[in-house]
Design an enzyme around this catalytic site. Structure first.
Site, PDB file in Angstrom:
ATOM      1  N   GLY A  66     -54.252  37.095 -39.848  1.00  9.11           N
ATOM      2  CA  GLY A  66     -54.124  36.696 -38.450  1.00  9.11           C
ATOM      3  C   GLY A  66     -53.156  37.613 -37.731  1.00  9.11           C
ATOM      4  N   GLY A 115     -55.425  35.483 -43.297  1.00 10.14           N
ATOM      5  CA  GLY A 115     -56.517  34.941 -42.494  1.00 10.14           C
ATOM      6  C   GLY A 115     -57.864  35.550 -42.823  1.00 10.14           C
ATOM      7  N   GLU A 138     -47.982  35.852 -47.571  1.00 11.64           N
ATOM      8  CA  GLU A 138     -47.243  35.057 -46.577  1.00 11.64           C
ATOM      9  C   GLU A 138     -45.789  34.784 -46.934  1.00 11.64           C
ATOM     10  OE1 GLU A 138     -51.575  34.260 -45.859  1.00 11.64           O
ATOM     11  OE2 GLU A 138     -50.297  34.404 -47.630  1.00 11.64           O
ATOM     12  N   ASP A 146     -51.870  29.803 -46.062  1.00 11.10           N
ATOM     13  CA  ASP A 146     -52.501  28.747 -45.272  1.00 11.10           C
ATOM     14  C   ASP A 146     -54.013  28.990 -45.213  1.00 11.10           C
ATOM     15  OD1 ASP A 146     -52.149  31.000 -43.635  1.00 11.10           O
ATOM     16  OD2 ASP A 146     -51.995  29.819 -41.805  1.00 11.10           O
TER      17      ASP A 146
END
Length: 374
Positions: A66, A115, A138, A146
């Site tokens: 992301g 992502g 992350e 996530d």
């Protein structure tokens, strides 16, 4: 097909080929891309003329994650909820893909991180190549794996998911195939022919898609230094109850003639945010017992706390050190694992005051393949 668009769309008979098109940013997902993908996937699901969706990336990446720089900017301007909207839409897209009623084939010919895993691993067909590099990095950014990673990492063999999620270790295409993150391995020189054959399929039957992919797939040898060869050590160490116990177990292995891999693993854990390590471990452990929707809903609560910075501001600091200033010297707060108390960890899993839980769209006619991933 407008080349300036961040998602290119090709229509080939009953197949739609979507290409992530921000090559200079390694196809990092912007808010615009997430919104467009969600719109397209929902429209294709209702369109009987669309039988199959292929997703790939322009250039040397499938998708490097992301685009969190805009989110960090929002936080800096005192508007963390704008960032929360980015994540809520992204998780919505992940959920739609995980429960999709038509086959999705993701061609992972390059970098797949964060992502990027979220828009591919939830689909039933994931093609790795000799160019694939996968990671969930992350914890070194002050975030946590996530995009439903607590669902898919927790379902990898043994405790390999904890290893991948906590250390941010890089895997190649052969590793991905071995552990189940990829379903097929196809040499990049054969992708054009494979795509052409998929475009002739004219069916939403996943067994037909699978038959075509099986004809192209190879069984690559794992490299000698592959972490997957060390699954016994990973299971011994990463099955421990706490992050402190995981590190202690690795250090014991090191004293019994450990190799460079052990010291690199310990070093990776020592560089990561203590807050991130602890919430990531708890998240993956909870994910073992939860469905994909439950995982995404819990991760949304967690990410709201991360963005709000009410327990730790490590996300902003990690992004500063790794992505913005690039000094690679984050000042984590808390600095030590033992300072990150259990009560602080538990707070991440509670609903943020005045923030609604993630509202996942109702899904109808879920096929068996939506329930049986990895």
């Amino acid at each position: 097909m407008a080349s300036h668009s961040q998602v290119l769309v090709e229509e080939k008979s009953s197949v739609r080929i979507l290409t992530l098109n921000r090559p200079k940013q390694l196809n990092a997902l912007s808010f615009e891309m997430i919104s467009r993908l969600l719109q397209l996937f929902l429209a294709y699901e209702e369109d009987p003329s669309v039988k199959l969706v292929i997703l790939k990336g322009q250039g040397r990446a499938f998708c490097a994650g992301g685009d969190v720089s805009a989110v960090v900017r929002d936080i800096g301007q005192g508007n963390w909820r704008l960032g929360a909207k980015f994540f809520s839409d992204e998780y919505m897209l992940n959920y739609v893909m995980a429960t999709y009623t038509k086959p999705q084939v993701s061609i992972l010919n390059g970098i797949v991180m964060g992502g990027g895993a979220g828009v591919s691993v939830h689909g039933p067909f994931r093609i790795a190549t000799e160019n694939t590099v996968f990671a969930m990095p992350e914890t070194v950014l002050g975030l946590f794996p996530d995009v439903g990673a607590s669902y898919f990492l927790s379902r990898l063999p043994g405790f390999f998911g904890e290893y991948v999620g906590l250390t941010g270790a890089r895997l190649d295409g052969a590793d991905m195939l071995a552990c189940g993150l990829a379903t097929h391995f196809v040499h990049s020189t054969r992708l054009t022919a494979l795509e052409a054959e998929l475009c002739r399929v004219d069916s939403s039957d996943p067994t037909l898609v699978s038959t075509i992919l099986d004809a192209y797939t190879q069984n690559p040898h794992l490299k000698q230094q592959s972490a997957y060869h060390r699954l016994d050590v990973i299971d011994r160490c990463f099955s421990a109850r706490t992050v402190e116990e995981i590190i202690a177990a690795l250090e014991r292995e090191a004293t019994h003639g450990g190799d460079d891999w052990i010291s690199a693993t310990i070093s990776a854990l020592n560089k990561a945010s203590p807050a991130s390590l602890k919430i990531s471990l708890k998240s993956i452990r909870e994910g073992r017992l939860q469905g994909v929707g439950q995982c995404l809903s819990r991760e949304y609560r967690m990410v709201c706390h991360v963005l709000k910075g009410d327990i730790s501001k490590d996300f902003v600091e990690g992004c500063r050190a790794i992505l913005i200033d690039k000094d690679k010297n984050p000042k984590w707060e808390p600095w030590r694992l033992e300072e990150m108390k259990d009560r602080m960890v538990e707070q991440y899993f509670e609903r943020v005051e005045e923030e609604e839980d993630l509202k996942l769209p109702p899904r109808k006619n879920l096929p068996a393949l939506a329930m049986a991933k990895l």
